[in-house]
Design an enzyme around this catalytic site. Structure first.
Site, PDB file in Angstrom:
ATOM      1  CB  CYS A 190      -3.022   3.381  -2.571  1.00  0.00           C
ATOM      2  SG  CYS A 190      -2.037   1.972  -3.129  1.00  0.00           S
TER       3      CYS A 190
ATOM      4  CG  ASP B 292      -3.741   5.531   4.703  1.00  0.00           C
ATOM      5  OD1 ASP B 292      -3.872   5.097   3.542  1.00  0.00           O
ATOM      6  OD2 ASP B 292      -4.090   4.883   5.711  1.00  0.00           O
TER       7      ASP B 292
ATOM      8  CG  HIS C  67      -1.798   1.155   1.408  1.00  0.00           C
ATOM      9  ND1 HIS C  67      -2.645   1.584   0.406  1.00  0.00           N
ATOM     10  CD2 HIS C  67      -1.999   2.006   2.462  1.00  0.00           C
ATOM     11  CE1 HIS C  67      -3.328   2.640   0.844  1.00  0.00           C
ATOM     12  NE2 HIS C  67      -2.947   2.921   2.073  1.00  0.00           N
TER      13      HIS C  67
END
Length: 209
Positions: free
Chosen positions: A127, A77, A60
């Site tokens: 992401c 994030d 991620h």
């Protein structure tokens, strides 16, 4: 590295897009979980960091920014996970890089500002692209990169506790569509490879295993 099982964005793609977005002079690069932190405390800087070790292929992507004016480290994030959840899901902790960054400053004291809302869908593999979008906001508006700037106003954050809720999926899907339009406007690399990038980072990509 990518964001798990070969999905998402590669380091090469992220570097090319970040350059297109005007982040080049401040961008330290892409790193695995061993990112050392910001060692030049007087310089505006940013990086994209994976929660896993390079040897795993990646899990991620997160974005970090350093604003020397306020000795502030920004952590973005796209899922807005808490520290506990980052550790639980990805075994990722960032205290070490903050500590090393603080030691490089004169007063050995820094402020952390962290995103707490989700802008990415739970099965999305975008992401890394969301991190690029955040870094565009960071280098252009380093005093207010999380919100209150034209770039991040384009997406709508939802409470991380609602991430899996069917109620917010249309909002998160719209965010990804907005993200693609933003990158199509600002990145020639994205335009040249749009079909492949969108396929690899699709909103439901993690269901295509």
């Amino acid at each position: 590295m990518t964001c798990g099982s070969g999905n998402g964005s590669s380091e090469q793609e992220l570097k090319a897009i970040v350059r297109d977005l005007g982040c080049g002079p401040y961008f330290l690069g892409t790193f695995d979980k061993r990112f050392p932190g910001f060692m030049a405390p007087d310089k505006l800087a940013c990086a994209i960091v994976n929660t896993a070790g390079r040897e795993t292929g990646g899990e991620h992507w997160l974005a970090f920014g350093w604003n020397p004016r306020y000795n502030t480290c920004y952590l973005f994030d796209p899922f807005g996970f808490s520290d506990e959840r980052l550790k639980q899901i990805y075994q990722f902790e960032y205290e070490g890089l903050l500590r090393r960054s603080a030691l490089a400053t004169k007063d050995r004291c820094i402020t952390l500002e962290k995103s707490t809302q989700s802008v990415q869908g739970p099965r999305s593999a975008a992401c890394g692209l969301f991190c690029c979008m955040f870094l565009h906001a960071f280098v252009h508006w380093p005093d207010r990169p999380m919100d209150g700037n034209p770039t991040m106003k384009l997406v709508t954050g939802v409470s991380n506790s609602m991430l899996q809720s069917p109620q917010v999926q249309p909002t998160l899907r719209r965010n990804q569509e907005v993200l693609y339009r933003f990158l199509n406007t600002h990145s020639s690399y994205f335009r040249s490879h749009r079909a492949r990038i969108e396929r690899a980072t699709a909103f439901d990509r993690m269901d295509m295993q």
